[in-house]
Design an enzyme around this catalytic site. Structure first.
Site, PDB file in Angstrom:
ATOM      1  N   LYS A  56      -0.514  28.704  15.995  1.00 34.33           N
ATOM      2  CA  LYS A  56       0.077  29.890  15.442  1.00 34.33           C
ATOM      3  C   LYS A  56       1.067  30.433  16.187  1.00 34.33           C
ATOM      4  O   LYS A  56       2.101  29.968  16.687  1.00 34.33           O
ATOM      5  CB  LYS A  56      -1.083  30.802  15.011  1.00 34.33           C
ATOM      6  CG  LYS A  56      -2.274  29.959  14.274  1.00 34.33           C
ATOM      7  CD  LYS A  56      -1.658  29.338  12.815  1.00 34.33           C
ATOM      8  CE  LYS A  56      -2.803  29.130  12.101  1.00 34.33           C
ATOM      9  NZ  LYS A  56      -3.739  28.188  12.378  1.00 34.33           N
ATOM     10  N   TYR A  66     -11.831  33.417   9.182  1.00 35.07           N
ATOM     11  CA  TYR A  66     -11.098  32.358   8.594  1.00 35.07           C
ATOM     12  C   TYR A  66     -12.013  31.411   7.743  1.00 35.07           C
ATOM     13  O   TYR A  66     -13.053  30.999   8.483  1.00 35.07           O
ATOM     14  CB  TYR A  66     -10.308  31.445   9.595  1.00 35.07           C
ATOM     15  CG  TYR A  66      -9.761  30.380   9.263  1.00 35.07           C
ATOM     16  CD1 TYR A  66      -8.728  30.270   8.309  1.00 35.07           C
ATOM     17  CD2 TYR A  66      -9.984  29.136  10.017  1.00 35.07           C
ATOM     18  CE1 TYR A  66      -8.270  29.033   7.948  1.00 35.07           C
ATOM     19  CE2 TYR A  66      -9.544  27.899   9.699  1.00 35.07           C
ATOM     20  CZ  TYR A  66      -8.658  27.892   8.567  1.00 35.07           C
ATOM     21  OH  TYR A  66      -8.083  26.674   8.235  1.00 35.07           O
ATOM     22  N   ARG A 126      -7.946  11.044  28.970  1.00 36.55           N
ATOM     23  CA  ARG A 126      -8.850  11.830  27.813  1.00 36.55           C
ATOM     24  C   ARG A 126      -9.861  12.861  28.780  1.00 36.55           C
ATOM     25  O   ARG A 126     -10.001  14.063  28.190  1.00 36.55           O
ATOM     26  CB  ARG A 126     -10.145  11.050  27.263  1.00 36.55           C
ATOM     27  CG  ARG A 126     -10.878  11.729  26.431  1.00 36.55           C
ATOM     28  CD  ARG A 126     -11.693  10.616  25.436  1.00 36.55           C
ATOM     29  NE  ARG A 126     -12.197   9.566  25.879  1.00 36.55           N
ATOM     30  CZ  ARG A 126     -13.722   9.332  26.667  1.00 36.55           C
ATOM     31  NH1 ARG A 126     -14.147  10.572  26.992  1.00 36.55           N
ATOM     32  NH2 ARG A 126     -13.802   8.373  27.168  1.00 36.55           N
ATOM     33  N   ASP A 177     -12.315  35.220  18.161  1.00 38.78           N
ATOM     34  CA  ASP A 177     -11.073  34.049  17.799  1.00 38.78           C
ATOM     35  C   ASP A 177      -9.680  34.999  17.791  1.00 38.78           C
ATOM     36  O   ASP A 177      -9.837  36.009  16.990  1.00 38.78           O
ATOM     37  CB  ASP A 177     -11.337  33.647  16.301  1.00 38.78           C
ATOM     38  CG  ASP A 177     -10.304  32.942  15.710  1.00 38.78           C
ATOM     39  OD1 ASP A 177      -9.043  32.985  16.337  1.00 38.78           O
ATOM     40  OD2 ASP A 177     -10.354  32.138  14.803  1.00 38.78           O
TER      41      ASP A 177
END
Length: 381
Positions: free
Chosen positions: A195, A98, A46, A170
């Site tokens: 993406k 978005y 982690r 972004d």
């Protein structure tokens, strides 16, 4: 090193132990302590994992940053970037950002005292009117989702600094192959790696990159304590996808040019939103700050054409969420990516019910145009 070479070769050899050309996948959750009371470089995955670490350092290099982080999704990446702020802070956000970003602020971050305002970030002079004593960040998308508005990253970053705020970009629509926000003055760059970086509709992941050590410390703490990490196999797939980023995007941009030209002549299309068109308000700014206009576009159907018939008549193009993949994807923003916006927010942002967003893939452009032609014809009332 040119970015096309860096994408393929990476920044360091992926396997120092055995000289494998392909990045090894370290699935281990924990690591042997070399000596009682001592911890090696890796202790628990982690916190750090060799496969993820390679991806993170590669993405940092691609974005022109010093600190990179690979997270479990693009939304986790947005959350990590916003988590550098504190209760009472205000964020100015691109008005047709978005929809998931707005959902995140309306639900999760609202309870933590973070406020926001949707503004037109493409007009820097008007943007400055929205700064107040609580404004600590600007979050911009350029091109924006779904209207492809262009924001001058350098000018906004300068304005933010003058007001004691940071700039978060972004960069999902462009990827580091086409645009480098950190080099233009931004403080944090976020990507939905699902993406373009992945490019194959088989990984959900996000990345965050910064040059600021203090911001990196907060992002690292969020990643480690929340545990929103990119898993080793996902990290491996992302590195594999990144190798073909330039050839995929070059083909997608080429296909997009042909599709835009077809749509400009179509009697069914009212308007096209694409920064590669000279009449686009952000054309000059995008030319200055990006390598190309990209492969995402949106368009409006004219009255007399039924949007439901159009979508149902498509045979080749995939109707579905997401973008940036090798296959062409199409979506209805009002009921998809921006369904979380209130009707008033959609109206203010210019997201109309007859708006269609298209993410162009690498198929044969003629086949894609034929599919659009047939579906547009079938949509006529």
């Amino acid at each position: 090193m040119d970015i096309q070479t860096l994408l393929v070769q990476g920044h360091i050899k992926p396997d120092e132990a055995y000289n494998a050309v392909t990045l090894p996948i370290y699935l281990t959750t924990t690591y042997h302590s070399p000596k009682f009371g001592e911890r090696g470089k890796y202790a628990y995955s982690r916190g750090a994992n060799p496969t993820r670490e390679y991806l993170e350092s590669l993405v940092a290099r691609l974005e022109g940053g010093s600190y990179g982080f690979a997270l479990s999704s693009g939304m986790t990446a947005i959350a990590a970037a916003l988590a550098v702020l504190k209760a009472g802070d205000k964020v100015l956000i691109t008005q047709n950002v978005y929809g998931g970003t707005v959902d995140l602020l309306n639900t999760f971050f609202k309870d933590f005292g973070l406020t926001y305002e949707l503004v037109d970030t493409s007009d820097v002079k008007k943007l400055e009117d929205h700064f107040d004593k609580n404004t600590r960040a600007i979050l911009i998308e350029t091109p924006s989702n779904p209207l492809l508005d262009i924001t001058d990253i350098g000018a906004v970053s300068k304005a933010a600094k003058n007001h004691g705020a940071i700039t978060i970009v972004d960069n999902t629509f462009m990827s580091p192959y086409l645009q480098l926000p950190l080099e233009l003055g931004a403080d944090i760059v976020v990507e939905s790696a699902t993406k373009f970086l992945s490019g194959h509709s088989d990984v959900i992941a996000g990345t965050v990159v910064t040059n600021d050590a203090a911001l990196a410390g907060k992002i690292r703490a969020f990643q480690r304590l929340v545990g929103g990490i990119s898993q080793p196999f996902d990290a491996y797939l992302l590195v594999r996808g990144i190798k073909t980023l330039s050839v995929r995007i070059d083909r997608q941009v080429e296909n997009t040019a042909g599709i835009v030209e077809f749509l400009r002549k179509s009697p069914a299309v009212e308007k096209i939103y694409y920064p590669g068109l000279p009449e686009h308000p952000g054309y000059a700014v995008n030319q200055r700050q990006a390598k190309s206009p990209g492969s995402i576009l949106s368009f409006l159907l004219k009255p007399g054409f039924d949007i439901g018939r159009f979508f149902d008549s498509l045979k080749l193009i995939t109707v579905g969420a997401s973008l940036g993949s090798v296959e062409t994807l199409i979506q209805h923003p009002a009921t998809g990516s921006h369904s979380g916006f209130s009707p008033e927010q959609r109206k203010a942002a210019g997201i109309r019910d007859n708006l269609i967003r298209l993410s162009v893939g690498i198929e044969n452009a003629g086949d894609l145009i034929e599919d659009l032609h047939n579906a547009l014809g079938a949509s006529k009332l």
